[in-house]
Design a protein around this motif. Structure first.
Motif, PDB file in Angstrom:
ATOM      1  N   LYS A 235      72.861  87.760 -25.143  1.00  0.00           N
ATOM      2  CA  LYS A 235      72.350  86.320 -25.623  1.00  0.00           C
ATOM      3  C   LYS A 235      71.386  86.424 -26.369  1.00  0.00           C
ATOM      4  N   LYS A 236      71.485  86.743 -27.814  1.00  0.00           N
ATOM      5  CA  LYS A 236      70.163  86.904 -28.560  1.00  0.00           C
ATOM      6  C   LYS A 236      69.493  85.638 -29.019  1.00  0.00           C
ATOM      7  N   GLN A 237      70.205  84.544 -28.891  1.00  0.00           N
ATOM      8  CA  GLN A 237      69.514  83.138 -29.070  1.00  0.00           C
ATOM      9  C   GLN A 237      69.762  82.286 -27.609  1.00  0.00           C
ATOM     10  N   GLN A 238      68.454  82.110 -27.220  1.00  0.00           N
ATOM     11  CA  GLN A 238      68.649  81.225 -25.973  1.00  0.00           C
ATOM     12  C   GLN A 238      67.615  80.380 -26.008  1.00  0.00           C
ATOM     13  N   ARG A 239      67.581  79.166 -25.111  1.00  0.00           N
ATOM     14  CA  ARG A 239      66.994  77.959 -24.740  1.00  0.00           C
ATOM     15  C   ARG A 239      66.351  78.186 -23.468  1.00  0.00           C
ATOM     16  N   ILE A 240      65.545  78.614 -22.927  1.00  0.00           N
ATOM     17  CA  ILE A 240      65.086  78.572 -21.414  1.00  0.00           C
ATOM     18  C   ILE A 240      64.327  77.221 -21.317  1.00  0.00           C
ATOM     19  N   LYS A 241      64.816  76.213 -20.183  1.00  0.00           N
ATOM     20  CA  LYS A 241      64.243  75.295 -19.660  1.00  0.00           C
ATOM     21  C   LYS A 241      63.864  75.478 -18.262  1.00  0.00           C
ATOM     22  N   GLY A 242      62.372  75.387 -18.139  1.00  0.00           N
ATOM     23  CA  GLY A 242      61.859  75.742 -16.827  1.00  0.00           C
ATOM     24  C   GLY A 242      60.905  74.557 -16.386  1.00  0.00           C
ATOM     25  N   VAL A 243      61.075  74.185 -15.138  1.00  0.00           N
ATOM     26  CA  VAL A 243      60.061  73.352 -14.337  1.00  0.00           C
ATOM     27  C   VAL A 243      58.861  73.977 -14.266  1.00  0.00           C
ATOM     28  N   VAL A 244      57.762  73.224 -14.139  1.00  0.00           N
ATOM     29  CA  VAL A 244      56.317  73.646 -14.007  1.00  0.00           C
ATOM     30  C   VAL A 244      56.295  74.630 -12.960  1.00  0.00           C
ATOM     31  N   GLY A 245      55.653  76.103 -12.952  1.00  0.00           N
ATOM     32  CA  GLY A 245      55.487  76.787 -12.100  1.00  0.00           C
ATOM     33  C   GLY A 245      56.620  77.732 -11.812  1.00  0.00           C
TER      34      GLY A 245
END
Length: 716
Positions: A235-245
């Motif tokens: 996966k050379k292109q990714q969007r990582i959505k992460g909550v705080v902490g």
């Protein structure tokens, strides 16, 4: 022979081969200089790309920009940019401006404490010199183009004398080289007392970063989802959505190292918040792998673009009447013409050195145009492009789609669990989302994870919350009392304390109050009052008014060879006097102590202030913060870039600047302002900077009082 870095053989084996002029000059310097000189070719400068840097321990630095221009093909415009005669539309930024920008960035961005030393004593600026080598021109030809037509411009000729040397091909001989090095004090009978050992070592480590060894890292426990992101080669292109902490920055750092190992190439890591540079670097240093630091460029978007504009020789065009523009109008102009101007970078794509890996943190703060510029113009073919962010920290009100950030990557990988904060802080964050974000964003459920996962990451404590409403209290003195009571009663070390607010003016005043009351240092992301006074005095050093001359005499510094110490001491006395005027009982003794320390007494100094009251008021008005906006922006950037969490001191910062960081104990200040629509996100960001203990202090904001009080009571 000089110490050539990298070696001559390695230079010849580089992917991007040196230009003819660069190679010719390198050979000359290598043969003519002895081994007390270090010659760096295309050294690491975190995005800046000077051609050659010569450094000598105990003496100084010379930055050399190399141009293979045929000067017969160029003429100069009004700003001395190089215009091609056959194509007037094609203009190269003045190499004078280009090389001076590399010098400025050493002081303003790259080397810790160097800017503060320059402010306190301008002679530090002269330890770094600049030169331009024109490979295809003689010294006479250079003179005909760059000097002779302007010989009646005394300001320009004086500027060249103190700042720039021109080198023609006929100057590459032993005599001219020695004369140049003597002129710039790289050859001298005695060492420079300004270019100290610590400055030399700091610059050397920067120009040639050490290799990070595997044993310098740590054994970090990653969750299953984190491991998938870190080691995902396909996966050379990714969007990582992460909550705080959720460990977004920890994962970004590990992914950066693994991506470098896979590609064997250069990695660009971009943020929006400048302060995260050292935070990200610290996270990378904890990765248990061996890698060369020179392969990693870590910057924020605007500083990176500024460096690239300089590297690409793109001149900055300033419209007529620009000085009369408001700060907002200036920002809009630069945004349109440069930071969001994708076509500008497409037109120069053949000169751009692409990156094999690009990782962007805080993607919720990025405009869509910025993402497109970075991806389409700076990413190599088949390179890795990974975005990290949390839409609930969208404090700049960027465009969202379907309650999420709009990006140029399809699909989302989620990090749902919070490992940063104790239970009460996380409970408050969830309640805040449900109450304030319910119609705007998807609500997280990071406080619902299993106890086993909590224990694995050692965040299984209750934490503490406290809400204080002080509508009529003096914000500075009461804040100091609250912090000291908490720190002393709960035995909290200064290193674990962070004060966050939305107003630099309040925080700056508190910082001075705290330092002179507690006798402790602080770590701020903005200028101090002393620095503002010091910069103002610098403007008067060549034509000192009577009030300044008498102030210098009063503290017995009129016989000093340099006014630096006098200016520094007066800046301190002016600052303490401001505190004394507002809080006389608390600061009278401190004022007396510093007056005695600086060879006067409080009675005489107060008489002096009274005598020149009107002149001093004019000085504050003419050289105060409002008149020094560009200087203050420079200082704030410098402070943010060199911000470290474990400084051993109390940290004082705006919420904006502390975004992405975390602290064990946070004192969060809420003032009675008319906030913009994004303040809900700003306040949420401030609350979630806390690992364990949050003390929220409301100075009269009735709009948020009931809302916050109810939320905190539910958690407590």
């Amino acid at each position: 022979m000089a110490k050539l870095i990298p070696s001559y053989d390695k230079i010849l084996s580089l992917k991007v081969k040196p230009e003819e002029g660069e190679l010719h000059l390198l050979k000359f310097l290598d043969s003519e200089l002895d081994n007390s000189f270090e010659v760096y070719f295309n050294p690491y400068m975190n995005g800046d790309r000077p051609d050659i840097v010569v450094m000598k321990e105990g003496q100084g630095i010379l930055i050399i920009e190399v141009k293979d221009y045929d000067l017969n093909s160029y003429e100069l415009d009004k700003k001395k940019n190089f215009v091609i005669k056959s194509n007037k539309a094609k203009t190269h930024k003045s190499p004078i401006s280009q090389v001076l920008k590399y010098k400025d960035n050493l002081f303003e961005l790259h080397i810790e404490n160097l800017l503060e030393k320059k402010i306190k004593d301008i002679r530090h600026f002269n330890t770094v010199s600049c030169a331009i080598y024109f490979h295809n021109a003689t010294s006479q030809k250079i003179n005909d183009l760059l000097i002779e037509p302007y010989k009646h411009d005394k300001k320009y000729i004086t500027f060249l004398k103190y700042n720039i040397d021109f080198i023609g091909r006929d100057n590459l001989n032993e005599y001219d080289l020695k004369e140049l090095l003597k002129k710039r004090y790289l050859i001298s009978e005695r060492p420079s007392f300004l270019f100290t050992e610590d400055i030399y070592k700091s610059i050397k480590r920067f120009l040639k970063p050490p290799v990070h060894l595997k044993e310098e890292g740590e054994d970090i426990r990653y969750s299953k989802k984190q491991l998938e992101i870190i080691y995902e080669p396909n996966k050379k292109q990714q969007r990582i959505k992460g909550v705080v902490g959720s460990g977004k920055t920890t994962v970004l750092a590990a992914r950066a190292v693994q991506a470098h190992k896979r590609s064997k190439g250069n990695v660009l890591i971009l943020t929006y918040n400048i302060t995260l540079k050292n935070f990200i670097r610290d996270k990378i240093s904890r990765v248990r792998e061996e890698f060369g630091w020179e392969n990693f460029v870590i910057s924020n978007y605007h500083l990176f673009i500024n460096s690239e504009l300089n590297n690409l020789e793109i001149p900055i065009k300033i419209p007529k009447g620009f000085n009369k523009y408001s700060e907002e109008e200036k920002d809009r102009y630069f945004e349109k013409e440069y930071y969001s101007n994708k076509q500008l970078f497409i037109d120069n794509k053949d000169k751009i050195k692409p990156y094999d890996v690009i990782l962007i943190d805080e993607i919720q703060d990025y405009k869509r145009a910025w993402m497109e510029i970075i991806k389409e113009c700076f990413l190599s073919e088949n390179g890795e492009y990974v975005l990290f962010g949390d839409v609930k920290q969208n404090i700049y009100n960027n465009k969202t789609e379907g309650k999420d950030v709009s990006t140029n990557v399809k699909g989302v990988t989620e990090l749902k669990y919070c490992f940063r904060s104790d239970f009460k802080i996380k409970d408050l964050a969830i309640l805040y989302q449900k109450d304030i974000f319910k119609d705007k964003y998807e609500i997280d459920n990071f406080n619902q994870k299993s106890q086993a996962l909590e224990l694995a990451f050692e965040r299984n404590q209750q934490g503490s919350l406290n809400y204080i409403f002080l509508p009529n209290a003096d914000s500075v003195s009461s804040l100091y009392t609250i912090i000291h009571e908490n720190a002393i009663n709960k035995d909290i070390p200064p290193n674990d304390i962070t004060i966050l607010g939305n107003s630099i003016s309040l925080l700056k005043k508190f910082d001075a109050y705290y330092r002179y009351s507690s006798n402790e240092r602080t770590n701020t992301m903005f200028e101090t009052f002393e620095m503002v006074y010091r910069m103002g005095l610098n403007y008067l050093k060549n034509d000192k008014p009577e009030w300044l001359k008498n102030g210098i005499k009063l503290i017995n510094r009129h016989n000093d060879r340099s006014e630096a110490r006098a200016f520094n001491q007066l800046s301190i006395l002016f600052t303490i006097n401001d505190l004394y005027g507002e809080y006389p009982d608390r600061f009278k003794k401190k004022f007396e102590i510093f007056c005695q320390k600086f060879n006067t007494n409080i009675s005489n100094f107060l008489k002096y202030l009274k005598q020149y009251e009107k002149k001093l008021d004019e000085f504050k008005k003419d050289y105060g913060p409002e008149k020094q906006s560009s200087n203050l922006k420079m200082i704030r950037n410098n402070k943010k870039i060199h911000f470290y969490m474990n400084s051993g001191t109390v940290k004082v910062s705006t919420i904006h600047s502390f975004k992405g960081w975390e602290s064990e104990t946070v004192f969060l200040i809420l003032e009675n302002f008319n906030f913009q629509m994004t303040f809900d996100e700003i306040l949420y960001t401030g609350i979630t900077r806390t690992r364990a203990n949050l003390i929220l202090i409301n100075y009269g904001n009735t709009e948020y009082h009931n809302k916050l009080n109810d939320l905190i009571e539910k958690v407590k």
